[in-house]
Design a protein around this motif. Sequence first.
Motif, PDB file in Angstrom:
ATOM      1  N   CYS A  13       0.862  -1.181   0.000  1.00 14.42           N
ATOM      2  CA  CYS A  13       0.000   0.000   0.000  1.00 14.42           C
ATOM      3  C   CYS A  13       0.898   1.230   0.000  1.00 14.42           C
ATOM      4  CB  CYS A  13      -0.996  -0.007   1.165  1.00 14.42           C
ATOM      5  SG  CYS A  13      -0.272   0.161   2.804  1.00 14.42           S
ATOM      6  N   LEU A  14       0.329   2.387   0.180  1.00 10.12           N
ATOM      7  CA  LEU A  14       1.100   3.630   0.085  1.00 10.12           C
ATOM      8  C   LEU A  14       2.171   3.746   1.171  1.00 10.12           C
ATOM      9  CD1 LEU A  14       1.500   6.404  -1.329  1.00 10.12           C
ATOM     10  CD2 LEU A  14      -0.180   7.320   0.291  1.00 10.12           C
ATOM     11  N   GLY A  15       1.770   3.588   2.441  1.00 15.21           N
ATOM     12  CA  GLY A  15       2.707   3.839   3.531  1.00 15.21           C
ATOM     13  C   GLY A  15       3.188   2.617   4.289  1.00 15.21           C
ATOM     14  N   ASN A  16       2.516   1.468   4.102  1.00 13.06           N
ATOM     15  CA  ASN A  16       2.867   0.216   4.772  1.00 13.06           C
ATOM     16  C   ASN A  16       2.647   0.280   6.284  1.00 13.06           C
ATOM     17  OD1 ASN A  16       5.811  -1.888   5.211  1.00 13.06           O
ATOM     18  ND2 ASN A  16       3.746  -2.536   4.725  1.00 13.06           N
ATOM     19  N   ILE A  89       2.795  -9.674  -6.125  1.00 20.85           N
ATOM     20  CA  ILE A  89       2.761  -8.401  -5.406  1.00 20.85           C
ATOM     21  C   ILE A  89       1.313  -7.939  -5.492  1.00 20.85           C
ATOM     22  CG2 ILE A  89       3.550  -6.009  -5.313  1.00 20.85           C
ATOM     23  CD1 ILE A  89       6.229  -6.936  -6.503  1.00 20.85           C
ATOM     24  N   LEU A  90       0.639  -7.954  -4.339  1.00 18.27           N
ATOM     25  CA  LEU A  90      -0.778  -7.622  -4.285  1.00 18.27           C
ATOM     26  C   LEU A  90      -0.954  -6.272  -3.609  1.00 18.27           C
ATOM     27  CD1 LEU A  90      -2.221 -11.117  -3.267  1.00 18.27           C
ATOM     28  CD2 LEU A  90      -1.903 -10.171  -5.566  1.00 18.27           C
ATOM     29  N   CYS A  91      -1.552  -5.329  -4.335  1.00 11.89           N
ATOM     30  CA  CYS A  91      -1.681  -3.977  -3.811  1.00 11.89           C
ATOM     31  C   CYS A  91      -3.148  -3.602  -3.595  1.00 11.89           C
ATOM     32  CB  CYS A  91      -0.972  -2.982  -4.723  1.00 11.89           C
ATOM     33  SG  CYS A  91      -1.640  -2.906  -6.392  1.00 11.89           S
ATOM     34  N   SER A  95      -3.777   3.574  -7.576  1.00 12.22           N
ATOM     35  CA  SER A  95      -2.563   4.378  -7.457  1.00 12.22           C
ATOM     36  C   SER A  95      -1.363   3.478  -7.154  1.00 12.22           C
ATOM     37  CB  SER A  95      -2.759   5.428  -6.362  1.00 12.22           C
ATOM     38  OG  SER A  95      -1.550   6.096  -6.110  1.00 12.22           O
ATOM     39  N   ASN A  96      -1.525   2.525  -6.225  1.00 15.27           N
ATOM     40  CA  ASN A  96      -0.459   1.553  -5.928  1.00 15.27           C
ATOM     41  C   ASN A  96      -0.117   0.752  -7.182  1.00 15.27           C
ATOM     42  OD1 ASN A  96      -2.111   0.451  -2.854  1.00 15.27           O
ATOM     43  ND2 ASN A  96      -0.902   2.286  -3.159  1.00 15.27           N
ATOM     44  N   LEU A  97      -1.163   0.318  -7.878  1.00 12.81           N
ATOM     45  CA  LEU A  97      -0.986  -0.511  -9.071  1.00 12.81           C
ATOM     46  C   LEU A  97      -0.176   0.230 -10.137  1.00 12.81           C
ATOM     47  CD1 LEU A  97      -1.817  -3.338 -10.104  1.00 12.81           C
ATOM     48  CD2 LEU A  97      -3.820  -2.259 -11.144  1.00 12.81           C
ATOM     49  N   ARG A  98      -0.524   1.498 -10.381  1.00  6.64           N
ATOM     50  CA  ARG A  98       0.217   2.319 -11.357  1.00  6.64           C
ATOM     51  C   ARG A  98       1.681   2.461 -10.950  1.00  6.64           C
ATOM     52  NH1 ARG A  98      -4.349   5.394 -11.398  1.00  6.64           N
ATOM     53  NH2 ARG A  98      -3.470   6.860  -9.902  1.00  6.64           N
ATOM     54  N   ASP A  99       1.909   2.791  -9.670  1.00  6.69           N
ATOM     55  CA  ASP A  99       3.288   2.963  -9.175  1.00  6.69           C
ATOM     56  C   ASP A  99       4.095   1.682  -9.348  1.00  6.69           C
ATOM     57  OD1 ASP A  99       2.719   5.545  -8.416  1.00  6.69           O
ATOM     58  OD2 ASP A  99       2.576   5.110  -6.261  1.00  6.69           O
ATOM     59  N   LYS A 101       3.532  -0.932 -11.366  1.00 12.33           N
ATOM     60  CA  LYS A 101       3.744  -1.307 -12.775  1.00 12.33           C
ATOM     61  C   LYS A 101       4.807  -0.421 -13.407  1.00 12.33           C
ATOM     62  CE  LYS A 101      -0.152  -4.062 -13.677  1.00 12.33           C
ATOM     63  NZ  LYS A 101      -1.239  -4.528 -14.469  1.00 12.33           N
ATOM     64  N   ARG A 102       4.842   0.858 -13.015  1.00  8.44           N
ATOM     65  CA  ARG A 102       5.875   1.762 -13.526  1.00  8.44           C
ATOM     66  C   ARG A 102       7.256   1.305 -13.041  1.00  8.44           C
ATOM     67  NH1 ARG A 102       4.588   6.153 -11.033  1.00  8.44           N
ATOM     68  NH2 ARG A 102       6.356   6.131  -9.631  1.00  8.44           N
ATOM     69  N   LYS A 103       7.350   0.996 -11.745  1.00  4.40           N
ATOM     70  CA  LYS A 103       8.643   0.548 -11.187  1.00  4.40           C
ATOM     71  C   LYS A 103       9.080  -0.764 -11.834  1.00  4.40           C
ATOM     72  CE  LYS A 103       7.934   2.786  -6.757  1.00  4.40           C
ATOM     73  NZ  LYS A 103       8.585   3.133  -5.571  1.00  4.40           N
ATOM     74  N   CYS A 104       8.119  -1.684 -11.999  1.00  2.00           N
ATOM     75  CA  CYS A 104       8.414  -2.993 -12.581  1.00  2.00           C
ATOM     76  C   CYS A 104       8.928  -2.864 -14.011  1.00  2.00           C
ATOM     77  CB  CYS A 104       7.155  -3.857 -12.543  1.00  2.00           C
ATOM     78  SG  CYS A 104       7.414  -5.519 -13.145  1.00  2.00           S
ATOM     79  N   SER A 105       8.381  -1.908 -14.764  1.00  4.27           N
ATOM     80  CA  SER A 105       8.779  -1.737 -16.175  1.00  4.27           C
ATOM     81  C   SER A 105      10.235  -1.297 -16.304  1.00  4.27           C
ATOM     82  CB  SER A 105       7.862  -0.726 -16.856  1.00  4.27           C
ATOM     83  OG  SER A 105       8.117   0.571 -16.368  1.00  4.27           O
ATOM     84  N   GLN A 106      10.806  -0.784 -15.218  1.00  5.14           N
ATOM     85  CA  GLN A 106      12.200  -0.326 -15.240  1.00  5.14           C
ATOM     86  C   GLN A 106      13.173  -1.411 -14.768  1.00  5.14           C
ATOM     87  OE1 GLN A 106      11.761   3.021 -12.645  1.00  5.14           O
ATOM     88  NE2 GLN A 106      10.608   4.215 -14.141  1.00  5.14           N
ATOM     89  N   ILE A 107      12.621  -2.599 -14.456  1.00  6.47           N
ATOM     90  CA  ILE A 107      13.460  -3.677 -13.908  1.00  6.47           C
ATOM     91  C   ILE A 107      13.475  -4.857 -14.874  1.00  6.47           C
ATOM     92  CG2 ILE A 107      13.673  -5.349 -12.022  1.00  6.47           C
ATOM     93  CD1 ILE A 107      12.284  -3.195 -10.247  1.00  6.47           C
ATOM     94  N   GLN A 108      14.672  -5.256 -15.258  1.00  7.29           N
ATOM     95  CA  GLN A 108      14.792  -6.422 -16.132  1.00  7.29           C
ATOM     96  C   GLN A 108      14.412  -7.673 -15.355  1.00  7.29           C
ATOM     97  OE1 GLN A 108      18.800  -6.306 -17.807  1.00  7.29           O
ATOM     98  NE2 GLN A 108      17.848  -6.633 -19.802  1.00  7.29           N
ATOM     99  N   ASN A 109      13.729  -8.588 -16.027  1.00 12.86           N
ATOM    100  CA  ASN A 109      13.345  -9.871 -15.431  1.00 12.86           C
ATOM    101  C   ASN A 109      12.433  -9.738 -14.222  1.00 12.86           C
ATOM    102  OD1 ASN A 109      15.103 -11.082 -17.344  1.00 12.86           O
ATOM    103  ND2 ASN A 109      16.819 -10.751 -15.953  1.00 12.86           N
ATOM    104  N   CYS A 110      11.571  -8.733 -14.230  1.00 15.03           N
ATOM    105  CA  CYS A 110      10.578  -8.586 -13.163  1.00 15.03           C
ATOM    106  C   CYS A 110       9.695  -9.832 -13.204  1.00 15.03           C
ATOM    107  CB  CYS A 110       9.730  -7.330 -13.403  1.00 15.03           C
ATOM    108  SG  CYS A 110       8.395  -7.134 -12.219  1.00 15.03           S
TER     109      CYS A 110
END
Length: 158
Positions: A13-16, A89-91, A95-99, A101-110
């Motif tokens: 989630c946003l703040g954990n 990864i369950l969010c 807003s969490n989902l967008r964040d 997916k954006r982070k994942c797209s920058q990581i090889q072999n996610c």
Amino acid sequence: MAAAGSKSVLFVCLGNICRSPIAEAVFRKLVTDEGVSHEWNIDSAATSTYEIGNPPDHRGQSCMRKHGVDMNHTARQITKQDFLSYDYILCMDESNLRDLKRKCSQIQNCKAKIELLGSYDPQKRLIIEDPYYGSDEDFETVYQQCVRCCKSFLVKSS
């Protein structure tokens, strides 16, 4: 890091400090009660840095105590390694989902499958709303949603 042959899930989630530690604790109790906790690596994390190092919100802790669910977590932010090591990864919201997916797209072999926890809700409540600015009842709602979703997720992932 997940042990060989085990399944892994990270709740986000946003703040954990509210939703994801509740989901983590609910799922941990569920797999323990089902006798399959040895098969799972379970944790939770934040998309933001706001609450790093903090314990779960006291209202969430109170709600979990009321339901007899142990909660022991310190807020942390999701890492690159999480995307490489967790199966799921369950969010909690779009807003969490967008964040994520954006982070994942920058990581090889996610390898993580990134989904809304609410997509497992038999009552079809897709979004688990942030109770931070709400009342004790809002934490209870989050708890009940997490119970439904986690039970369904456990069945579907077994």
